[in-house]
Design a protein around this motif. Structure first.
Motif, mmCIF file in Angstrom:
data_model
loop_
_atom_site.group_PDB
_atom_site.id
_atom_site.type_symbol
_atom_site.label_atom_id
_atom_site.label_comp_id
_atom_site.label_asym_id
_atom_site.label_seq_id
_atom_site.Cartn_x
_atom_site.Cartn_y
_atom_site.Cartn_z
ATOM 1 N N TYR A 34 10.633 -5.417 -9.195
ATOM 2 C CA TYR A 34 9.454 -4.873 -8.434
ATOM 3 C C TYR A 34 9.690 -3.821 -7.348
ATOM 4 C CZ TYR A 34 5.784 -2.979 -5.012
ATOM 5 O OH TYR A 34 4.272 -2.688 -4.635
ATOM 6 N N THR A 35 11.500 -4.203 -6.549
ATOM 7 C CA THR A 35 12.174 -2.857 -5.884
ATOM 8 C C THR A 35 12.383 -2.502 -6.710
ATOM 9 O OG1 THR A 35 11.940 -4.764 -4.571
ATOM 10 C CG2 THR A 35 13.674 -3.131 -4.499
ATOM 11 N N GLY A 36 13.048 -2.709 -7.599
ATOM 12 C CA GLY A 36 14.026 -1.912 -8.710
ATOM 13 C C GLY A 36 12.873 -0.278 -9.226
ATOM 14 N N TYR A 37 11.939 -0.551 -9.408
ATOM 15 C CA TYR A 37 10.374 -0.354 -10.621
ATOM 16 C C TYR A 37 9.989 0.657 -9.438
ATOM 17 C CZ TYR A 37 6.462 1.179 -12.295
ATOM 18 O OH TYR A 37 5.904 1.962 -13.329
ATOM 19 N N ALA A 38 9.917 0.156 -8.507
ATOM 20 C CA ALA A 38 9.850 1.436 -7.477
ATOM 21 C C ALA A 38 10.579 1.981 -6.423
ATOM 22 C CB ALA A 38 9.087 0.165 -5.626
ATOM 23 N N LEU A 39 11.508 1.933 -7.305
ATOM 24 C CA LEU A 39 13.098 3.124 -6.255
ATOM 25 C C LEU A 39 12.627 4.101 -7.637
ATOM 26 C CD1 LEU A 39 15.262 0.696 -4.627
ATOM 27 C CD2 LEU A 39 13.839 2.275 -3.443
ATOM 28 N N THR A 51 0.851 -1.165 -0.028
ATOM 29 C CA THR A 51 -0.542 0.261 -0.078
ATOM 30 C C THR A 51 1.256 1.203 -0.327
ATOM 31 O OG1 THR A 51 -1.919 -1.534 1.465
ATOM 32 C CG2 THR A 51 -2.305 0.868 1.253
ATOM 33 N N ALA A 52 1.514 1.742 0.445
ATOM 34 C CA ALA A 52 2.770 2.550 0.960
ATOM 35 C C ALA A 52 3.868 2.272 -0.603
ATOM 36 C CB ALA A 52 3.777 2.176 1.599
ATOM 37 N N HIS A 53 3.649 2.229 -0.827
ATOM 38 C CA HIS A 53 4.579 1.594 -2.307
ATOM 39 C C HIS A 53 3.608 2.318 -3.449
ATOM 40 C CE1 HIS A 53 6.944 -1.744 -1.148
ATOM 41 N NE2 HIS A 53 8.139 -0.812 -0.631
ATOM 42 N N ARG A 54 2.465 2.223 -3.574
ATOM 43 C CA ARG A 54 1.265 2.898 -4.961
ATOM 44 C C ARG A 54 0.852 2.464 -6.000
ATOM 45 N NH1 ARG A 54 3.156 7.769 -2.236
ATOM 46 N NH2 ARG A 54 3.632 8.073 -4.389
ATOM 47 N N LEU A 55 2.110 1.450 -5.504
ATOM 48 C CA LEU A 55 2.134 0.482 -7.265
ATOM 49 C C LEU A 55 0.925 -0.527 -7.801
ATOM 50 C CD1 LEU A 55 5.986 -0.154 -7.464
ATOM 51 C CD2 LEU A 55 5.233 2.012 -8.041
ATOM 52 N N LEU A 56 0.384 -0.887 -6.916
ATOM 53 C CA LEU A 56 -0.759 -1.908 -7.159
ATOM 54 C C LEU A 56 -1.696 -0.839 -6.905
ATOM 55 C CD1 LEU A 56 0.621 -5.213 -5.802
ATOM 56 C CD2 LEU A 56 0.823 -4.617 -8.074
ATOM 57 N N PRO A 57 -3.040 -1.380 -7.368
ATOM 58 C CA PRO A 57 -4.594 -0.693 -7.309
ATOM 59 C C PRO A 57 -4.720 -1.210 -6.157
ATOM 60 C CG PRO A 57 -4.637 -1.937 -8.965
ATOM 61 C CD PRO A 57 -3.104 -2.451 -8.823
ATOM 62 N N ALA A 110 10.672 4.899 -9.278
ATOM 63 C CA ALA A 110 9.161 5.888 -9.360
ATOM 64 C C ALA A 110 9.056 6.790 -8.664
ATOM 65 C CB ALA A 110 7.792 4.946 -9.876
ATOM 66 N N GLY A 111 11.164 6.114 -7.430
ATOM 67 C CA GLY A 111 10.410 7.496 -6.378
ATOM 68 C C GLY A 111 9.839 7.049 -5.402
ATOM 69 N N ARG A 112 8.640 5.980 -4.916
ATOM 70 C CA ARG A 112 8.660 5.121 -3.687
ATOM 71 C C ARG A 112 9.295 4.558 -2.547
ATOM 72 N NH1 ARG A 112 3.381 5.302 -6.345
ATOM 73 N NH2 ARG A 112 4.157 6.728 -8.286
ATOM 74 N N GLY A 113 8.692 4.810 -1.159
ATOM 75 C CA GLY A 113 9.602 4.579 -0.560
ATOM 76 C C GLY A 113 8.781 3.094 0.578
#
Length: 192
Positions: free
Chosen positions: A93-98, A36-42, A100-103
């Motif tokens: 997934y982790t690489g994409y989240a990073l 939820t915190a990563h905001r990558l999935l619906p 995209a600037g997600r933490g």
């Protein structure tokens, strides 16, 4: 020597799957909260994704242990290949989240490890070890020869798995403590 590498790689992957499964089962809200915190999935996909990850890790750990105990090389190669795919998905997934600037927390263990390149690197390391283990398990060859070789492989697997597991936490940068507001320091009664 190849059998020692295969046994060590297999042991590391099995221990990583067991540790991940145990973490997700003992703290079931950690992974959904992290996703939820990563905001990558619906939002509606977060809980099913977290459950799928937990189920995959549990099933792969059980299948890996069963293949090892049964001495089924083809089954072990298939399980390790599937584990390599799962760990590769984690790394991507982790690489994409990073990127995209997600933490937020990684959601991969019981502690709140922040999402970082160390988390992605660990996932790549587990994926690589699983791929090596799968390739070597598929080859013809003898397992480690005696108690000394099995002990060496077990100790190497435990050590490497533990080091890789704690790597992201060890490399996390601590948040500096909040500074006290600047201004006069109040006098302490009875002080100088």
């Amino acid at each position: 020597m190849t059998s020692l590498i295969a046994a060590t790689a297999t042991g590391v992957v099995l221990l990583a799957l067991l540790a991940g499964s145990a973490a997700h089962l003992s703290r079931p809200a950690a992974l959904p909260d992290a996703l939820t915190a990563h905001r990558l999935l619906p939002r509606r996909a977060v809980l099913p994704a977290a459950r799928a990850v937990t189920a995959a890790e549990c099933l792969l750990a059980v299948a890996c242990a069963a293949a090892l105990l049964a001495g089924h090389r083809a089954g072990l190669a298939a399980v390790l290949g599937a584990a390599a795919l799962v760990f590769t998905c984690y790394a991507l997934y982790t690489g994409y989240a990073l990127a995209a600037g997600r933490g937020g927390p990684c959601g991969c263990s019981r502690s709140d490890i922040p999402l970082s390149s160390w988390v992605a690197g660990r996932a790549w390391a587990f994926a690589g070890l699983a791929a090596v283990g799968a390739a070597l398990a598929a080859q013809r060859g003898d397992p480690p020869g005696g108690p000394a070789e099995w002990t060496t492989a077990a100790l190497a697997a435990v050590t490497l798995a533990a080091l890789l597991w704690v790597l992201p936490a060890a490399m996390a940068r601590p948040v500096p403590p909040a500074r006290a507001p600047a201004g006069p320091v109040p006098a302490v009664e009875g002080g100088r």
